[in-house]
Enzyme design. Structure first.
Site, short mmCIF file in Angstrom:
data_model
loop_
_atom_site.label_atom_id
_atom_site.label_comp_id
_atom_site.label_asym_id
_atom_site.label_seq_id
_atom_site.Cartn_x
_atom_site.Cartn_y
_atom_site.Cartn_z
N THR A 132 -8.98 -5.64 14.15
CA THR A 132 -8.55 -6.84 14.81
C THR A 132 -7.66 -7.63 14.26
O THR A 132 -7.27 -7.51 13.00
CB THR A 132 -9.70 -7.62 15.18
OG1 THR A 132 -9.31 -8.97 15.71
CG2 THR A 132 -10.50 -7.70 13.98
N ASP A 133 -6.59 -8.29 15.08
CA ASP A 133 -5.61 -9.10 14.59
C ASP A 133 -6.41 -10.48 13.66
O ASP A 133 -5.94 -11.15 13.03
CB ASP A 133 -4.85 -9.69 15.52
CG ASP A 133 -5.51 -10.43 16.70
OD1 ASP A 133 -6.68 -10.62 16.79
OD2 ASP A 133 -4.60 -10.91 17.81
N GLU A 134 -7.90 -10.47 14.04
CA GLU A 134 -8.34 -11.59 13.49
C GLU A 134 -8.48 -11.72 12.07
O GLU A 134 -8.87 -12.82 11.46
CB GLU A 134 -9.98 -11.88 13.98
CG GLU A 134 -9.62 -12.17 15.80
CD GLU A 134 -10.95 -12.77 16.32
OE1 GLU A 134 -11.80 -13.43 15.65
OE2 GLU A 134 -10.96 -12.84 17.41
N TYR A 158 -17.54 -12.81 11.81
CA TYR A 158 -17.05 -11.52 12.57
C TYR A 158 -15.79 -11.11 11.85
O TYR A 158 -15.72 -9.89 11.53
CB TYR A 158 -16.75 -11.88 14.05
CG TYR A 158 -15.81 -10.73 14.48
CD1 TYR A 158 -16.11 -9.36 14.99
CD2 TYR A 158 -14.48 -11.07 15.11
CE1 TYR A 158 -15.36 -8.39 15.45
CE2 TYR A 158 -13.73 -10.18 15.84
CZ TYR A 158 -14.17 -8.71 16.03
OH TYR A 158 -13.29 -7.86 16.34
N LYS A 162 -15.21 -7.53 9.88
CA LYS A 162 -13.94 -6.41 10.04
C LYS A 162 -13.00 -6.21 9.08
O LYS A 162 -12.41 -5.29 8.64
CB LYS A 162 -13.38 -7.08 11.49
CG LYS A 162 -14.16 -6.77 12.60
CD LYS A 162 -14.45 -5.47 13.11
CE LYS A 162 -13.44 -4.62 13.40
NZ LYS A 162 -13.79 -3.25 14.02
P1 NAD Z 1 -18.03 -4.09 22.51
O1 NAD Z 1 -18.85 -5.03 21.88
O2 NAD Z 1 -17.89 -4.12 23.77
O3 NAD Z 1 -18.42 -2.73 22.19
C1 NAD Z 1 -19.01 -2.25 20.86
C2 NAD Z 1 -19.99 -0.86 21.19
O4 NAD Z 1 -20.44 -0.44 19.62
C3 NAD Z 1 -21.23 -1.07 22.17
O5 NAD Z 1 -21.20 0.14 22.83
C4 NAD Z 1 -22.25 -1.10 20.88
O6 NAD Z 1 -23.28 -0.53 21.59
C5 NAD Z 1 -21.63 -0.14 19.94
N1 NAD Z 1 -22.32 -0.44 18.83
C6 NAD Z 1 -22.54 -1.59 18.00
N2 NAD Z 1 -23.44 -1.55 16.92
C7 NAD Z 1 -23.31 -0.09 16.60
C8 NAD Z 1 -23.82 0.64 15.56
N3 NAD Z 1 -24.68 0.31 14.67
N4 NAD Z 1 -23.77 1.97 15.93
C9 NAD Z 1 -23.16 2.47 16.95
N5 NAD Z 1 -22.78 1.84 17.92
C10 NAD Z 1 -22.89 0.62 17.95
O7 NAD Z 1 -16.50 -4.18 21.54
P2 NAD Z 1 -15.05 -3.97 22.04
O8 NAD Z 1 -14.65 -5.11 22.64
O9 NAD Z 1 -15.02 -2.67 22.84
O10 NAD Z 1 -14.67 -3.59 20.56
C11 NAD Z 1 -14.41 -2.33 20.37
C12 NAD Z 1 -13.97 -2.41 18.94
O11 NAD Z 1 -12.45 -2.83 18.84
C13 NAD Z 1 -14.45 -3.17 17.71
O12 NAD Z 1 -14.36 -2.73 16.58
C14 NAD Z 1 -13.71 -4.45 17.76
O13 NAD Z 1 -13.66 -5.11 16.54
C15 NAD Z 1 -12.26 -3.97 18.10
N6 NAD Z 1 -11.29 -4.87 18.85
C16 NAD Z 1 -11.80 -5.54 19.87
C17 NAD Z 1 -10.80 -6.43 20.54
C18 NAD Z 1 -11.07 -7.03 21.86
O14 NAD Z 1 -10.51 -8.24 22.29
N7 NAD Z 1 -12.30 -6.98 22.41
C19 NAD Z 1 -9.63 -6.52 19.97
C20 NAD Z 1 -9.00 -5.74 18.72
C21 NAD Z 1 -10.05 -4.90 18.13
O1 DAU Z 2 -8.06 -10.89 18.86
C1 DAU Z 2 -8.92 -10.05 18.70
C2 DAU Z 2 -10.19 -10.41 19.02
O2 DAU Z 2 -10.51 -11.04 20.28
C3 DAU Z 2 -11.37 -9.16 18.91
O3 DAU Z 2 -11.50 -8.94 17.51
C4 DAU Z 2 -12.62 -9.76 19.22
O4 DAU Z 2 -13.56 -8.39 19.29
C5 DAU Z 2 -12.92 -10.07 20.46
O5 DAU Z 2 -13.93 -10.82 20.93
C6 DAU Z 2 -11.54 -11.39 20.84
O6 DAU Z 2 -12.09 -12.63 20.05
P1 DAU Z 2 -11.83 -14.14 20.56
O7 DAU Z 2 -12.93 -14.91 20.06
O8 DAU Z 2 -10.39 -14.26 20.69
O9 DAU Z 2 -12.38 -13.74 22.20
P2 DAU Z 2 -13.05 -14.56 23.08
O10 DAU Z 2 -12.88 -13.83 24.52
O11 DAU Z 2 -14.45 -14.83 22.50
O12 DAU Z 2 -12.47 -16.03 23.28
C7 DAU Z 2 -11.00 -16.19 23.55
C8 DAU Z 2 -10.69 -17.86 23.25
O13 DAU Z 2 -11.24 -18.33 24.47
C9 DAU Z 2 -11.00 -18.45 22.19
O14 DAU Z 2 -9.89 -19.13 21.81
C10 DAU Z 2 -12.36 -19.06 22.27
C11 DAU Z 2 -12.08 -19.47 23.86
N1 DAU Z 2 -13.45 -19.57 24.74
C12 DAU Z 2 -14.33 -18.33 24.69
C13 DAU Z 2 -15.32 -18.43 25.46
C14 DAU Z 2 -16.42 -17.38 25.38
C15 DAU Z 2 -13.41 -20.54 25.57
O15 DAU Z 2 -12.83 -21.51 25.44
N2 DAU Z 2 -14.77 -20.64 26.17
C16 DAU Z 2 -15.57 -19.63 26.11
O16 DAU Z 2 -16.69 -19.60 26.89
#
Ligand code: NAD
Ligand code: DAU
Length: 352
Positions: A132-134, A158, A162
Site C-alpha cells: 500500500t501507499d500508506e 495497519y 504492512k
Molecule cells: P480485504 O480485507 O478485502 O481482503 C483480505 C483477504 O485476506 C480476505 O479474503 C481475508 O479473508 C484474507 N485473509 C486475512 N487474513 C488472512 C490470513 N491470515 N490467511 C489467509 N487469508 C487471510 O483486503 P483488500 O482490500 O482486498 O486488500 C488486499 C491487499 O491489498 C492487502 O494486502 C492490502 O494491504 C492491499 N491494498 C489494499 C488497497 C485498498 O484500497 N483496498 C490498496 C492498496 C493495497
Molecule cells: O491507500 C491505500 C489504502 O486505502 C489501503 O492500504 C487500505 O487497505 C484501504 O483500506 C485504504 O485505506 P484508507 O484508510 O485510505 O481507506 P478508507 O476507505 O477506510 O478511508 C478513505 C478515507 O475516507 C479516509 O481519509 C478516511 C475517510 N473515511 C472513511 C470511512 C470508513 C470517512 O470519512 N468516513 C468513513 O466512514
C-alpha cells in the site's frame, strides 16, 4: 498454475475473476475467510476446474507447504492481509499476526519451495507482495506524489504492519535471492469491496437513507484507482517486473473525501432519483492519527511497461455504483451480525 492468497477478499477476488476470464492458467486460492473474505464473491467460478479454493491461514506452514507441494505454482501473489485502518486502531493484534507474522511464514514456505525447484522453474519463480501507499505516511498539500524511493513513515498500526511485511519481503530478496516483487498501490474502489471502506459504506448508507459519516473536516485526500486497473498492473508486474524491484501504482485521481462523497451522491441521484443524498452527509469524530494526503507517482510502471489506468474516477465510480445497486444479495450476505457490531463500535463507540 499460480497461487493467490487472500483471493476471497476485495482485490484478490477481482484479481482471480479477471485472471480466469482472461487467461487459461489455473489458480489455487488460499484464504482464511475472515469477516472480509467471502466465497460468494467467487460464485462465478463454482464450476471452473481451473480454480482451486483452500481455506487456510497464510501463517499455517504445514498447510501452505502441502499446497505448494501439491500444486507446484510458478508464482505466489500475496493479497492476504488485515486491511482496514480503523479496525487496526481498535484491535491491532490481528494486523501483527497476519500482516507481519503471516507474511513471514509465507516467505519461509516460499523460500523452502523455491529452493527445491529445478531450473528453469527456479529462475522463473516469482513472489509478488501486494502492499500500500500508506507505508509512506502523510503528504503535505503541495508535495510530489510518493515514488519508489520515498522513505517509509507509516502512521497507523495497519500501515506499520504492512511496512514491516514489505521490509521482510525486501530482506528475503536481498539475503536469500528469493525473486520478489512488491507493489505499493493507492486507494482501490470497485465491485466486491466490503462495505466498511469509504466508497461502499457511503453507497450502502445513502441507499438506506442513513447518515453519510465523513471523518473530521472531510478534506483528507486519497488517490483513487479502479480495482480492475490495479489487477491489470499486478499482472504486468508479475509478467515483466525485475526481481527485487518495487512498483508504485496509482491513477492521478486525487480527491478530498468530501469530493468523493458529493460525486457519489450525484451518480446515485442519476441512477436512483428522488432523494437529496447530499443532505445525508454528517461530519463525525475524526480517525485518530488520520493521514491527511496520499498521492502516487506511478511514472516507473508507466515508463517501464506502459501501464496506465483505463477508468477515470467518474467512469469507475459509475460502474461501482451500478454494481452495488445490482448486487443487493451480495451486500446482504456480507452485512452479517459481525458487520453491524463493527459499524456500531466504530461510529458510536459501543458494540451492538
Ligand atoms: P480485504 O480485507 O478485502 O481482503 C483480505 C483477504 O485476506 C480476505 O479474503 C481475508 O479473508 C484474507 N485473509 C486475512 N487474513 C488472512 C490470513 N491470515 N490467511 C489467509 N487469508 C487471510 O483486503 P483488500 O482490500 O482486498 O486488500 C488486499 C491487499 O491489498 C492487502 O494486502 C492490502 O494491504 C492491499 N491494498 C489494499 C488497497 C485498498 O484500497 N483496498 C490498496 C492498496 C493495497
Ligand atoms: O491507500 C491505500 C489504502 O486505502 C489501503 O492500504 C487500505 O487497505 C484501504 O483500506 C485504504 O485505506 P484508507 O484508510 O485510505 O481507506 P478508507 O476507505 O477506510 O478511508 C478513505 C478515507 O475516507 C479516509 O481519509 C478516511 C475517510 N473515511 C472513511 C470511512 C470508513 C470517512 O470519512 N468516513 C468513513 O466512514
Amino acid at each position: 498454475m499460480i497461487l493467490v492468497t487472500g483471493g476471497a477478499g476485495f482485490i484478490g477476488a477481482n484479481f482471480v475473476l479477471d485472471w480466469r476470464a482472461e487467461l487459461d492458467e489455473p489458480v489455487v486460492n488460499v484464504d482464511k475467510l475472515t469477516y472480509a473474505g467471502n466465497l460468494g464473491s467467487l460464485a462465478a467460478l463454482k464450476d471452473d476446474p481451473g480454480h482451486h479454493f483452500v481455506r487456510a491461514d497464510i501463517g499455517d506452514r504445514e498447510t501452505i507447504d502441502a499446497v505448494l507441494a501439491a500444486h507446484r505454482p510458478r508464482a505466489i501473489i500475496n493479497f492476504a492481509a488485515e486491511s482496514h485502518v480503523d479496525r487496526s486502531i481498535h484491535g491491532p493484534a490481528a494486523f501483527i499476526d497476519t500482516n507481519i507474522v503471516g507474511t513471514f511464514a509465507l516467505l519461509e514456505a516460499a523460500r523452502a519451495y523455491w529452493s527445491s525447484l529445478p531450473e528453469p522453474e527456479r529462475s522463473r519463480f516469482r513472489f509478488v507482495h501486494i502492499s500500500t501507499d500508506e507505508v509512506y505516511g502523510s503528504l503535505a498539500p503541495d508535495a510530489d506524489g510518493f515514488c519508489e524511493t520515498t522513505p517509509y513513515a507509516p502512521n497507523s498500526p495497519y500501515s506499520a504492519s504492512k511496512a514491516a511485511s514489505d521490509h521482510l519481503v525486501r530482506a528475503y530478496h536481498h539475503t536469500y535471492g528469493l525473486p520478489t516483487l512488491t507493489t505499493n498501490c493507492s486507494n482501490n474502489y470497485g465491485p466486491l469491496q466490503f462495505p466498511e471502506k469509504l466508497i461502499p459504506l457511503m453507497i450502502v448508507n445513502a441507499i438506506a437513507g442513513k447518515p453519510l459519516p465523513v471523518y473530521g473536516d472531510g478534506k483528507n485526500v486519497r488517490d483513487w484507482l479502479y480495482v480492475g486497473d490495479h489487477c491489470a498492473a499486478i499482472r504486468t508486474v508479475l509478467a515483466r517486473g525485475a526481481p527485487g524491484a518495487t512498483y508504485n501504482i496509482g491513477s492521478n485521481a486525487e480527491r478530498t473525501n468530501l469530493e468523493v462523497v458529493h460525486t457519489l451522491c450525484r451518480v446515485l441521484a442519476e441512477q436512483r432519483p428522488g432523494r437529496d443524498y447530499g443532505a445525508q452527509i454528517s461530519f463525525v469524530r475524526d480517525r485518530p492519527g488520520h493521514d491527511r494526503r496520499y498521492a502516487i507517482d506511478a511514472s516507473k510502471i508507466h515508463n517501464e511497461f506502459g501501464w496506465t489506468p483505463r477508468e477515470t474516477f467518474e467512469s469507475g465510480l459509475t460502474r461501482t455504483v451500478l454494481w452495488y445497486l445490482d448486487h443487493t444479495a451480495w451486500l446482504q450476505a456480507v452485512s452479517s451480525g459481525e458487520y453491524h457490531k463493527w459499524i456500531s463500535l466504530n461510529y458510536t463507540g459501543e458494540p451492538a
